[in-house]
Design a protein around this motif. Structure first.
Motif, PDB file in Angstrom:
ATOM      1  N   GLU A  91       0.835  -1.208   0.000  1.00 52.97           N
ATOM      2  CA  GLU A  91       0.000   0.000   0.000  1.00 52.97           C
ATOM      3  C   GLU A  91       0.866   1.253   0.000  1.00 52.97           C
ATOM      4  OE1 GLU A  91      -4.332  -0.582   2.089  1.00 52.97           O
ATOM      5  OE2 GLU A  91      -2.690   0.138   3.311  1.00 52.97           O
ATOM      6  N   ARG A 135      -1.453   2.289   9.643  1.00 50.60           N
ATOM      7  CA  ARG A 135      -1.100   1.049  10.340  1.00 50.60           C
ATOM      8  C   ARG A 135       0.393   0.774  10.172  1.00 50.60           C
ATOM      9  NH1 ARG A 135      -5.793  -1.011   7.897  1.00 50.60           N
ATOM     10  NH2 ARG A 135      -4.508  -2.225   6.489  1.00 50.60           N
ATOM     11  N   CYS A 195       1.506   2.352   6.751  1.00 49.07           N
ATOM     12  CA  CYS A 195       0.745   2.356   5.507  1.00 49.07           C
ATOM     13  C   CYS A 195       0.007   3.694   5.426  1.00 49.07           C
ATOM     14  CB  CYS A 195      -0.220   1.172   5.466  1.00 49.07           C
ATOM     15  SG  CYS A 195      -1.830   1.474   6.205  1.00 49.07           S
ATOM     16  N   PRO A 196      -0.519   4.056   4.261  1.00 50.01           N
ATOM     17  CA  PRO A 196      -1.163   5.370   4.138  1.00 50.01           C
ATOM     18  C   PRO A 196      -2.317   5.560   5.126  1.00 50.01           C
ATOM     19  CG  PRO A 196      -0.907   4.347   1.982  1.00 50.01           C
ATOM     20  CD  PRO A 196      -0.513   3.327   2.979  1.00 50.01           C
ATOM     21  N   HIS A 197      -2.875   4.461   5.630  1.00 50.27           N
ATOM     22  CA  HIS A 197      -3.971   4.574   6.588  1.00 50.27           C
ATOM     23  C   HIS A 197      -3.477   4.574   8.027  1.00 50.27           C
ATOM     24  CE1 HIS A 197      -5.452   2.534   2.892  1.00 50.27           C
ATOM     25  NE2 HIS A 197      -6.355   3.477   2.972  1.00 50.27           N
TER      26      HIS A 197
HETATM   27 ZN   LIG Z   1      -3.611   0.791   4.879  1.00 46.82          ZN
END
Ligand SMILES: [Zn+2]
Length: 322
Positions: free
Chosen positions: A164, A304, A300-302
């Motif tokens: 990601e 995590r 990750c971009p979110h």
């Molecule tokens: Zn993510």
């Protein structure tokens, strides 16, 4: 009676299964011909003497070791094997842990775990070669985590989160440089529901900027290009899912008008990104190399975490060496 001999046979059988200063408990039912045991060796009859103590020791040790095999799950070294040693018909019925005993959860290797462990060993032979300076890819587990050794730590890398991050930065870089962030895919014709069609029609120019190449037809649409964020082969189901996801979340959690938010949104589509997938050794290295070149290789971009690390000190603490 107090039988230190039995205690040490038991302790030996448990050996590394118990931490230091912990002792096993067992119910021992031992039948010995009366001719081979002398019960008159202690004034209070607290001890007995066997005519062949080492044979009794071997017998108990061997039976315990066999009974413990489901727990150790790896072949136990056969020690002190004695051919003339008479053994009970069925040691499991006599010695703890006998029939009906179920080792605590976590001690048994689940069938699927076996498969994953095999996976780790089946990685191509070149997995250990060092293409990435300072990194050695040791393997992959659960088709999800890469196991990596560096000079100072052991790392577990969530390959999905890593993918990601790599795709996210690559995608935004293409947009920044004014290049088209789409890739040609095998054209797929997909039916569209009334609401999905309205959404696609309304957002068509923006979707095109984001890397989609969509041609509307009477029944639905044909997708000819998709953002580089997505896997190269998409199914009809994937595309319906993507359109429905965008339609549901646009304006609520994300805004397609914002490139970064659009990228986050596209990455969050299930079916769009490869997950739980076996990576070859060279694919693993490629991914780690690309991750290393990312501006942010930690999350990750979110948000995590992409990897967790265990340095020597942490490992030594876990194994109670410190
Ligand atoms: Zn993510």
């Amino acid at each position: 009676v107090n039988l230190r001999l039995m205690g040490s046979a038991l302790e030996r059988a448990f050996h590394t299964l118990l931490p230091v200063n912990r002792y096993p408990i067992a119910f021992l039912n031992l039948e010995v011909p009366s001719s081979q045991v002398d019960v008159n060796v202690h004034p209070a009859k607290r001890e007995v003497k066997f005519s062949d103590a080492s044979q009794i020791f071997s017998l108990v040790f061997k039976a315990c070791t066999e009974a413990l095999q489901p727990i150790t799950a790896i072949p136990v070294r056969r020690q002190m094997e004695s051919q003339n040693c008479k053994r009970p018909e069925s040691p499991q019925t006599v010695f703890f842990p006998g029939n009906g005993y179920s080792p605590p959860r976590g001690y048994r290797i689940q069938p699927e775990a076996k498969q994953f462990v095999q996976e780790a060993f089946q990685m191509e032979q070149d997995a250990g070669s060092e293409d990435i300076p300072g990194f050695t890819v040791l393997g992959q587990v659960f088709s999800t985590f890469l196991v990596v050794a560096t000079a100072s730590e052991l790392r577990l890398v969530d390959q999905h989160a890593a993918q990601e991050r790599v795709l996210y930065e690559k995608y935004l870089q293409l947009l920044k440089e004014g290049e088209r962030p789409g890739q040609v895919i095998i054209p797929i014709e997909t039916p569209l529901s009334g609401r999905s069609r309205q959404f696609v029609e309304a957002w068509l120019p923006r979707l095109t900027e984001l890397g989609f190449k969509i041609e509307l037809t009477d029944e639905g649409m044909v997708l000819k290009e998709a953002p580089v964020l997505f896997k190269k082969i998409l199914s009809e189901g994937d595309i319906i899912e993507i359109i429905e996801y965008l339609q549901q979340h646009e304006g609520n959690e994300y805004n397609l008008g914002d490139y970064q938010q659009a990228a986050l949104m596209l990455l969050a589509c299930k079916g769009a990104i490869k997950a739980n997938q076996r990576l070859s050794a060279s694919e693993s290295r490629q991914l780690l190399l690309e991750l290393d070149n990312c501006q942010n290789s930690r999350t990750c971009p979110h948000g995590r975490p992409i990897w967790v690390a265990f340095d020597r000190e942490t490992l030594e603490k876990i194994f109670a060496r410190r």
